[in-house]
Scaffold this active site. Sequence first.
Site, PDB file in Angstrom:
ATOM      1  N   HIS A  25      -9.223  33.048 -56.566  1.00  0.00           N
ATOM      2  CA  HIS A  25     -10.572  33.814 -56.315  1.00  0.00           C
ATOM      3  C   HIS A  25     -11.525  33.465 -57.051  1.00  0.00           C
ATOM      4  O   HIS A  25     -12.793  33.315 -56.390  1.00  0.00           O
ATOM      5  CB  HIS A  25     -10.228  35.516 -56.822  1.00  0.00           C
ATOM      6  CG  HIS A  25      -9.345  36.184 -55.857  1.00  0.00           C
ATOM      7  ND1 HIS A  25      -8.089  36.072 -55.537  1.00  0.00           N
ATOM      8  CD2 HIS A  25      -9.859  37.051 -54.950  1.00  0.00           C
ATOM      9  CE1 HIS A  25      -7.351  36.953 -54.676  1.00  0.00           C
ATOM     10  NE2 HIS A  25      -8.564  37.451 -54.139  1.00  0.00           N
ATOM     11  N   LYS A  58      -0.659  44.950 -56.205  1.00  0.00           N
ATOM     12  CA  LYS A  58      -0.245  46.229 -56.882  1.00  0.00           C
ATOM     13  C   LYS A  58      -1.181  46.557 -57.950  1.00  0.00           C
ATOM     14  O   LYS A  58      -1.995  45.989 -58.569  1.00  0.00           O
ATOM     15  CB  LYS A  58       1.090  46.018 -57.506  1.00  0.00           C
ATOM     16  CG  LYS A  58       1.264  45.282 -58.682  1.00  0.00           C
ATOM     17  CD  LYS A  58       2.766  45.459 -59.565  1.00  0.00           C
ATOM     18  CE  LYS A  58       2.706  44.694 -60.628  1.00  0.00           C
ATOM     19  NZ  LYS A  58       3.812  44.861 -61.388  1.00  0.00           N
TER      20      LYS A  58
END
Lengths: 292, 205
Positions: free
Chosen positions: B37, B116
């Site tokens: 990222h 998650k």
Amino acid sequence: MPDITERVVELIKSASTDLSPDIEQALMAAKAAEAPGTAAEGALQTILENVRMSRTTGRPICQDTGTPLFYVWNPEGVSQRELLKQIRAAVRIATERAYLRPNAVAALSGKNSGDNTGIDFPTVHFEEWGHDYIQVGLLLKGGGSENCGAQYSIPSAEFEASRDLKGVRKAVLDAAHKAQGFGCSPGILGVGVGGDRVTSMLKAKEQLFRPLADTNASSELDALEKQLQREINELGIGPMGFGGKTTVLGVKIGELHRVPASFFVSIAYMCWADRRKVMTIKEGNVALLAAR
Amino acid sequence: MSTRLTIPISEKDIRALHIGDQVLLSGTIFTGRDAAHKYMVETFIKNKCPSGERALYDVLKTGLKGGVIYHCGPVVRKREDGEYQFVAAGPTTSIREEPYQAAVIEHFGLRGVIGKGGMSEKTLAACQKHGAVYLHAIGGAATLIAGSVKQVVAVHKLDFGVPEAFWQIRVEDFPCVVTMDAHGQSLHEKVAADSKRKLAALLGK
């Protein structure tokens, strides 16, 4: 002096790949309790399928194979230094065989040691006992659930809690609410009451070796365990925090004496992948147990 | 009970989803966590893509358009025939990518992010604005998810390390739950608020 290295490798494989029956049964009951078609039921279905696949394929239930926490009970005359060497060797072998992910990184640099050994890694607690055989308990504790642990010094500035059962209840409810589904719920809470900051948390972790269906020797703690399990499930956080009926599979509380000035309540959060196993080694006879 | 989604996913299909919906996802997705990222934002979004990184940029531009990124640091085995195989591939905690995710959704035209624990306001707003959802995988279900990975198509930036590389993988019936939808709803916010009310009631007893 016995060599238990290969036995400990078996223990690690069993803990990592074969979920204990009491935990699996509790997950099945949790699935049956959820409304059909809900995300909570689906999550538990996926979890149970994963448990069965791991058992069949001999692969780790979760890729985070956690911190290996060993508890060893040895007879008089057995060298703990030798046992420690054997346990560290067993951890290296289990890592080579991919029962464990290389999970030990240097505290500051983050460099992975590659074989799951390092400074005080794995953690091994020893106790000499009166029996003529060795018992080894293993808990593989994942990082996500460990991060959801908590420790309260009561009275707390954060919320009003008294130094009694009511205060313990408040602290545990607060910790369970803060954890939401982040520790991979439905989890199991080990609670330590009393002691100092270290021994209180140690007591909390030791509770995780208890079978889910056992009874606390203290009747008032037993009642509180059952009450807290019911109340935390009433919060409705549910499996993975999707909302639902089961947020915890059990709450287990242990107490220890404290100094008058301190009152610690420590909470160890264990994820649904409650990888705990106990092995007894008596001469050539080896037995694997789900709990102690 | 589950909705089947196949990549590339249309905006219409995404807008039809709501929090709590179960999804079975199929198609080619990319894993990407912290290093990936940071790299995407710094190399492609904030700055002009250097010529040496052009090939990967084109792969990502094509593959992520209508596609999905998965927050996962897998355990991968190299088979004797030289092919990679996913051994364990559960989700990792997503909130660490919160500073980057909205920009990545917008720039690449992502329709989904799998992870998650959920994400925060910036990502939720980007999902609503650009038509994307957050898909919650089942934490700890590493063996089952690895089983839904049918093929490792390619690996990019392996020098980030195995867990941090971009693994381009073809998945079939990857099970997830929509916990942040394209209508501004977050199941995480809802469950946190509901359980807080119930906690207050319990403590008031």
